[in-house]
Design an enzyme around this catalytic site. Structure first.
Site, PDB file in Angstrom:
ATOM      1  N   LYS A   1       7.169 -73.244  -5.221  1.00 26.15           N
ATOM      2  CA  LYS A   1       7.527 -74.449  -5.974  1.00 26.15           C
ATOM      3  C   LYS A   1       8.671 -74.142  -6.947  1.00 26.15           C
ATOM      4  O   LYS A   1       8.715 -73.062  -7.551  1.00 26.15           O
ATOM      5  CB  LYS A   1       6.287 -74.943  -6.719  1.00 26.15           C
ATOM      6  CG  LYS A   1       6.399 -76.301  -7.379  1.00 26.15           C
ATOM      7  CD  LYS A   1       5.031 -76.666  -7.973  1.00 26.15           C
ATOM      8  CE  LYS A   1       5.051 -77.998  -8.707  1.00 26.15           C
ATOM      9  NZ  LYS A   1       3.718 -78.323  -9.264  1.00 26.15           N
TER      10      LYS A   1
ATOM     11  N   SER B   1       2.126 -82.750  -8.101  1.00 22.45           N
ATOM     12  CA  SER B   1       3.564 -82.531  -8.092  1.00 22.45           C
ATOM     13  C   SER B   1       3.991 -81.453  -7.100  1.00 22.45           C
ATOM     14  O   SER B   1       5.184 -81.298  -6.838  1.00 22.45           O
ATOM     15  CB  SER B   1       4.040 -82.148  -9.500  1.00 22.45           C
ATOM     16  OG  SER B   1       3.533 -80.887  -9.890  1.00 22.45           O
TER      17      SER B   1
ATOM     18  N   SER C   1      -2.163 -81.262  -9.358  1.00 24.17           N
ATOM     19  CA  SER C   1      -0.874 -81.053  -8.691  1.00 24.17           C
ATOM     20  C   SER C   1      -0.919 -80.122  -7.493  1.00 24.17           C
ATOM     21  O   SER C   1       0.043 -80.059  -6.730  1.00 24.17           O
ATOM     22  CB  SER C   1       0.159 -80.536  -9.699  1.00 24.17           C
ATOM     23  OG  SER C   1       0.485 -81.544 -10.621  1.00 24.17           O
TER      24      SER C   1
END
Length: 516
Positions: A99, A181, A205
């Site tokens: 990420k 996310s 997330s």
């Protein structure tokens, strides 16, 4: 000379690996037997990314590719030969995506999807990245995300959007939402753009995008994995964890990234329970025997489709049939405060203002040093940083304007209220009262109790929406989540692996946009 000849010969070997389903163990064995080289494997993944990321269905799961990935792969191939086919670990030569809020000390950017940090230089690898590199993993690139880990605007109309990466789309539903996310990491793992991926979670997330993208997502106990070098929201709730196609792969990745770190005080917790080997807890269907499970029923189930709830109930009956002691139903006594936790947001806003400054002060090649600097950058660059999906920065403005000081009496009072709600009056209370090993719920229901408590939670594929729901979401995956007390990753992996082996849900539906 012999090593050179072998190295040249294996460059011509064609692999029949299916990247959509390939596990770490399968890739490891293929590399060790020279069915494929790490360089060839990287080339296959890069081709796969090229086919779907900015072309074809434009999934936008990957925000940036490591320009040195092929060279790193070649070096790891040579190392394997030089040391007589020995590898550093199961991840030796395995490509991983991470990420874009996890720092890598290389040519990749670390921006949280924002132009504000584009071109900034991190001082070192994040600790989890350092552990991966030492294990021989190849950092293939960075994945897209909800910008700033979905902690900027109250008015987000769609998760998975960042200014740098655009909208991340589902591989299962046309232009489908991926939640946030860690959206790019979940999509990348779901479609085989990498072997496994890293995500981060403050509240939902990892679990939410894993659920909706038909993969396994594990958010560890806060402090099991280091947050050093990771763009923060809150030191109280942030956690770094694996997103993978199988529970076993998640266990392998967790095994590698967990550990103590002097740069992250949470990892020095004297009560931490760590295991050098997490693979041992993946015991198949037999793992259910002797375990007990409580079914939480009073979370946010009001918007859950009927067929999804029916499948969840069938899963509970299946686990009971396979040897799990089931207590059903169980209810959190402070449901309203856990579902609409205003105190959670207060703590996150206070933490963010402080924690982001600690992160920014170590960066080079940037003028961003405070939250106010970031707010000003967005105001001066609205065309870049605001969109119909994330039109403002209301959360940041509240955070900047907060007058509560970290570790002040009022701060401690709010934090202790959150911990009492989620721990002593929440997860621990239910587990202790009913003598349970873990709790189970729909992944789409609520991740907030485990988030506020800082406790582990894992999501495993459960099913797919049917024609009983609106046409535009038919076929969308959803998951089942297991949560427990602090440091209970071993138990949750056992539950998750047993459920995965008993149902094989992920294998039922191939992603619509899987490259051939």
């Amino acid at each position: 000379m012999k090593a050179l000849i072998v190295f040249l010969l294996i460059q011509t070997v064609n692999s029949h690996l299916n990247l959509l389903t390939a596990t770490i163990l399968e890739l490891h064995n293929a590399l060790n037997s020279y069915e494929i080289t790490s360089r060839q494997l990287v080339e296959l993944y890069l081709k796969r990314i090229d086919d779907v990321n900015h072309k074809g269905p434009e999934l936008n799961a990957v925000i940036e590719i490591n320009p040195d990935a092929l060279e790193i792969a070649e070096q790891l191939d040579k190392e394997r030969i030089k040391f007589n086919d020995k590898s550093r670990s199961l991840l030796h030569g395995i490509p991983i995506l991470v990420k874009d809020n996890i720092a890598t000390y290389d040519k990749l950017n670390t921006t949280c999807g924002s132009h504000a940090l584009l071109g900034s230089k991190v001082p070192r690898d994040a600790t989890v990245i350092d552990r991966l590199k030492r294990a021989g993993a190849i950092i293939l690139g960075k994945t897209n995300l909800s910008e700033w880990a979905n902690f900027r605007s109250f008015n987000v109309t769609r998760d998975g959007w960042s200014a740098r990466g655009g909208i991340t789309r589902s591989a299962y539903i046309k232009d489908g939402s991926t939640y946030g996310s860690s959206s790019g990491s979940a999509v990348a793992a779901s479609i085989g753009l990498c072997a496994v991926a890293l995500g981060t979670e403050t509240d939902g997330s990892i679990i939410s995008p894993s659920s909706i993208n038909n993969v396994v997502g594990l958010k560890p106990t806060v402090g099991l994995t280091s947050r050093s070098g990771v763009i923060p929201i809150s030191h109280n709730q942030d956690s770094i964890g694996p997103i993978a196609r199988t529970v076993m792969d998640a266990a392998i990745l967790l095994e590698t990234i967990q550990g103590m770190d002097q740069r992250d005080e949470a990892t020095l917790n004297k009560n931490a329970v760590r295991h050098c080997n997490y693979i041992q807890f993946c015991r198949g269907i037999n793992g259910f025997h002797g375990l007990s499970l409580g079914v939480v029923r009073n979370l946010n189930y009001t918007a859950i489709p009927v067929d999804q709830l029916r499948t969840f109930n069938e899963a509970i009956h299946l686990m009971a049939k396979l040897g799990v002691k089931i207590i059903d139903p169980l209810n959190f006594e402070s449901e309203d405060k856990l579902i609409n936790p205003l105190n959670e947001l207060l703590i996150l806003e206070i933490d963010f203002k402080h924690d982001i400054e600690l992160y920014l002060r170590e960066l080079n090649n940037t003028n961003m040093r405070t939250l106010n600097d970031l707010i000003k950058f967005n105001d001066e660059n609205p065309d870049k940083e605001f969109s119909q999906y994330t039109p403002d920065q209301g959360i940041w403005l509240e955070s900047q304007n907060s007058t509560i000081i970290p570790d002040s009496p009022l701060y401690r009072q709010i934090l202790n209220t959150n911990l009492n709600l989620s721990r002593d009056g929440g997860i621990d209370y239910l587990l202790d009262k009913h003598h349970l090993d873990a709790l189970v719920m729909l992944s789409d229901a609520s991740t907030t109790p485990s988030a506020m408590a800082g406790y582990p939670i894992i999501s495993v594929p459960l099913g797919y929406l049917t024609d009983e729901v609106p046409e535009n979401v038919v076929g969308r995956p959803y998951g089942i989540a297991f949560t427990g007390r602090a440091w209970s990753e071993n138990i949750l992996l056992t539950f998750a692996d047993a459920f995965e082996k008993a149902t094989n849900v992920r294998k039922r539906v191939i992603p619509v946009y899987a490259p051939v």
